[in-house]
Design an enzyme around this catalytic site. Structure first.
Site, PDB file in Angstrom:
ATOM      1  N   SER A 120       0.899  -1.123   0.185  1.00 22.01           N
ATOM      2  CA  SER A 120       0.062  -0.202  -0.055  1.00 22.01           C
ATOM      3  C   SER A 120       0.751   1.169   0.023  1.00 22.01           C
ATOM      4  O   SER A 120       2.102   1.091   0.624  1.00 22.01           O
ATOM      5  CB  SER A 120      -0.783   0.248   1.354  1.00 22.01           C
ATOM      6  OG  SER A 120      -1.502   1.215   1.540  1.00 22.01           O
ATOM      7  N   SER A 121       0.505   2.200  -0.610  1.00 18.73           N
ATOM      8  CA  SER A 121       1.387   3.483  -0.465  1.00 18.73           C
ATOM      9  C   SER A 121       1.344   4.023   0.786  1.00 18.73           C
ATOM     10  O   SER A 121       2.089   5.056   0.878  1.00 18.73           O
ATOM     11  CB  SER A 121       0.438   4.453  -1.548  1.00 18.73           C
ATOM     12  OG  SER A 121      -0.729   4.854  -1.205  1.00 18.73           O
ATOM     13  N   CYS A 122       0.506   3.585   1.783  1.00 20.86           N
ATOM     14  CA  CYS A 122       0.663   4.201   3.223  1.00 20.86           C
ATOM     15  C   CYS A 122       1.902   3.804   3.820  1.00 20.86           C
ATOM     16  O   CYS A 122       2.329   4.263   4.908  1.00 20.86           O
ATOM     17  CB  CYS A 122      -0.441   3.621   4.116  1.00 20.86           C
ATOM     18  SG  CYS A 122      -0.199   2.023   4.603  1.00 20.86           S
ATOM     19  N   TYR A 149      -0.274  -1.157  10.392  1.00 23.67           N
ATOM     20  CA  TYR A 149      -0.624  -1.648   8.924  1.00 23.67           C
ATOM     21  C   TYR A 149       0.746  -1.379   8.075  1.00 23.67           C
ATOM     22  O   TYR A 149       1.231  -2.092   7.182  1.00 23.67           O
ATOM     23  CB  TYR A 149      -1.867  -1.072   8.405  1.00 23.67           C
ATOM     24  CG  TYR A 149      -2.083  -1.695   7.302  1.00 23.67           C
ATOM     25  CD1 TYR A 149      -2.748  -2.776   6.820  1.00 23.67           C
ATOM     26  CD2 TYR A 149      -2.032  -0.904   6.062  1.00 23.67           C
ATOM     27  CE1 TYR A 149      -2.883  -3.438   5.702  1.00 23.67           C
ATOM     28  CE2 TYR A 149      -2.533  -1.416   4.504  1.00 23.67           C
ATOM     29  CZ  TYR A 149      -2.870  -2.712   4.572  1.00 23.67           C
ATOM     30  OH  TYR A 149      -3.243  -3.041   3.218  1.00 23.67           O
ATOM     31  N   LYS A 153       3.276  -3.981   6.081  1.00 24.83           N
ATOM     32  CA  LYS A 153       3.588  -3.890   4.484  1.00 24.83           C
ATOM     33  C   LYS A 153       4.821  -3.715   4.366  1.00 24.83           C
ATOM     34  O   LYS A 153       5.674  -4.266   3.287  1.00 24.83           O
ATOM     35  CB  LYS A 153       2.602  -2.872   3.905  1.00 24.83           C
ATOM     36  CG  LYS A 153       1.212  -3.460   3.960  1.00 24.83           C
ATOM     37  CD  LYS A 153       1.046  -4.635   3.265  1.00 24.83           C
ATOM     38  CE  LYS A 153      -0.575  -5.170   3.104  1.00 24.83           C
ATOM     39  NZ  LYS A 153      -0.571  -6.375   2.441  1.00 24.83           N
ATOM     40  N   HIS A 192     -14.109   3.494   1.688  1.00 27.00           N
ATOM     41  CA  HIS A 192     -13.246   4.700   1.564  1.00 27.00           C
ATOM     42  C   HIS A 192     -14.050   5.657   0.875  1.00 27.00           C
ATOM     43  O   HIS A 192     -15.209   5.539   0.337  1.00 27.00           O
ATOM     44  CB  HIS A 192     -12.218   4.127   0.577  1.00 27.00           C
ATOM     45  CG  HIS A 192     -11.103   3.295   1.550  1.00 27.00           C
ATOM     46  ND1 HIS A 192     -10.951   1.717   1.049  1.00 27.00           N
ATOM     47  CD2 HIS A 192     -10.268   3.399   2.397  1.00 27.00           C
ATOM     48  CE1 HIS A 192     -10.188   1.291   1.807  1.00 27.00           C
ATOM     49  NE2 HIS A 192      -9.713   2.197   2.936  1.00 27.00           N
TER      50      HIS A 192
END
Length: 328
Positions: A120-122, A149, A153, A192
């Site tokens: 994920s881009s998070c 999270y 990742k 979302h």
């Protein structure tokens, strides 16, 4: 820096071999299955959570030993919105680490030829320069509300890289931006922004509501990628890439939340007014991925936002009356 592998003569995946898609019932996993079927794969292996709990190491090892998949796409994860991430951080880091370590290690032990890990881009720092390049990983502090999270990742991404370095495996990691599309989660309490807007505007239309309220000032910028484009990118990399880099996968363009709301209004056919609520939080001002690295391999997104929204809205409408539109 690790030594780069020779990427000049990559063999595409053999469509007759076994490919295991972990997490096939979610937004990403279901998109991957559609993409693989369209590409001619005849032996797609799937398991529901009830059939295989990926957090249980012994069960995962037994599954791999029995099925012996040739390829693996790891789209399974424990996911949730800001509230869930912030409230249950121990669950998010523990379960995601369990899934990743169990699947990646079992893939290695059972001679899986190629694996793709979805992150994920998070994973990037909260205050990252824009657009976000892959090199910015671990260059600053993470957003606290989804730190657990994000750390899981990052660990999965690094695990793939370190297995490649130590064992010569062929594991690829991709970091998608905000996703939407068929089989998205439209439950208002935990969906979302984009699926939530689709549902809000649709219900305002059918109930003839004069206004739809959208949180925030409408000024924050967001990037949205159709899940079918993501699936296409994943298969493209599995077919054409054999190096050690990981990849952002995004649309490469952004819209304001106000522009997004106007587009959803247009697609749904709602004829009332949009009211912004500036007393509600805006969130991060901007979050755009730099997709130069994957574009350099020859892949680009194909589905523009309005086309993708129309496809998604059509799918949603077909299931609205039965309530069969929340993520499985």
């Amino acid at each position: 820096m690790t030594e780069k592998k020779n990427t000049q003569a990559v063999e595409p995946l053999d469509r007759s071999k076994k490919i295991y898609v972990a997490g096939h019932r979610g937004l990403v996993g279901s998109g991957l299955v559609r993409c693989l079927e369209k590409a001619g794969f005849k032996n797609i292996i799937t398991r529901t959570h009830a059939e295989l709990d990926l957090t249980r190491q012994a069960d995962v090892e037994a599954f791999f030993a029995e099925e012996k998949p040739d390829y693996v796409i790891l789209a399974a994860a424990k996911v949730g919105g800001i509230h869930a991430n912030d409230t249950y951080p121990a669950d998010f880091i523990m379960k995601n680490l369990q899934i990743e370590t169990n699947v990646i290690d079992a893939a290695y032990k059972n001679q899986v030829q190629k694996l793709l890990f979805l992150g994920s881009s998070c994973i990037y720092p909260r205050d990252c320069p824009q657009p976000i390049r892959e090199e910015y990983l671990l260059s600053g502090y993470l957003e606290k509300t989804n730190e657990a999270y994000a750390l899981a990742k990052i660990a999965g991404l690094k695990m793939c890289a370190f297995y490649n370095r130590q064992y010569g495996t062929h594991y690829i990691s991709v970091m998608p931006c905000n996703l939407y599309g068929i089989n998205d989660n439209f439950a208002l309490e935990n969906s979302h922004v984009l699926p939530a807007l689709i549902r809000k505007f649709h219900e305002a239309k059918i109930h003839h509501a004069p206004t739809v309220t959208v949180w925030g000032s409408g000024k924050p910028l967001r990037e949205f990628l159709n899940v079918d484009d993501l699936a296409d990118a994943c298969l493209y990399l599995m077919d054409h890439y054999d190096g050690d880099d990981f990849f952002n996968v995004g649309y490469g363009k952004e819209v304001t939340i106000r522009e997004l709301a106007e587009l959803v209004k247009k697609v749904t056919g709602y004829e009332g007014e949009i009211v912004m609520d500036p007393t509600k939080p805006d969130g991060t001002p901007r979050k755009l991925t730099d997709i130069s690295r994957i574009k350099a391999t020859g892949w680009e997104p194909k589905i523009d936002l309005e086309t993708g929204l129309r496809q998604t809205y059509e799918w949603f409408c077909e299931r609205y009356e039965t309530g069969d539109f929340a993520q499985r």
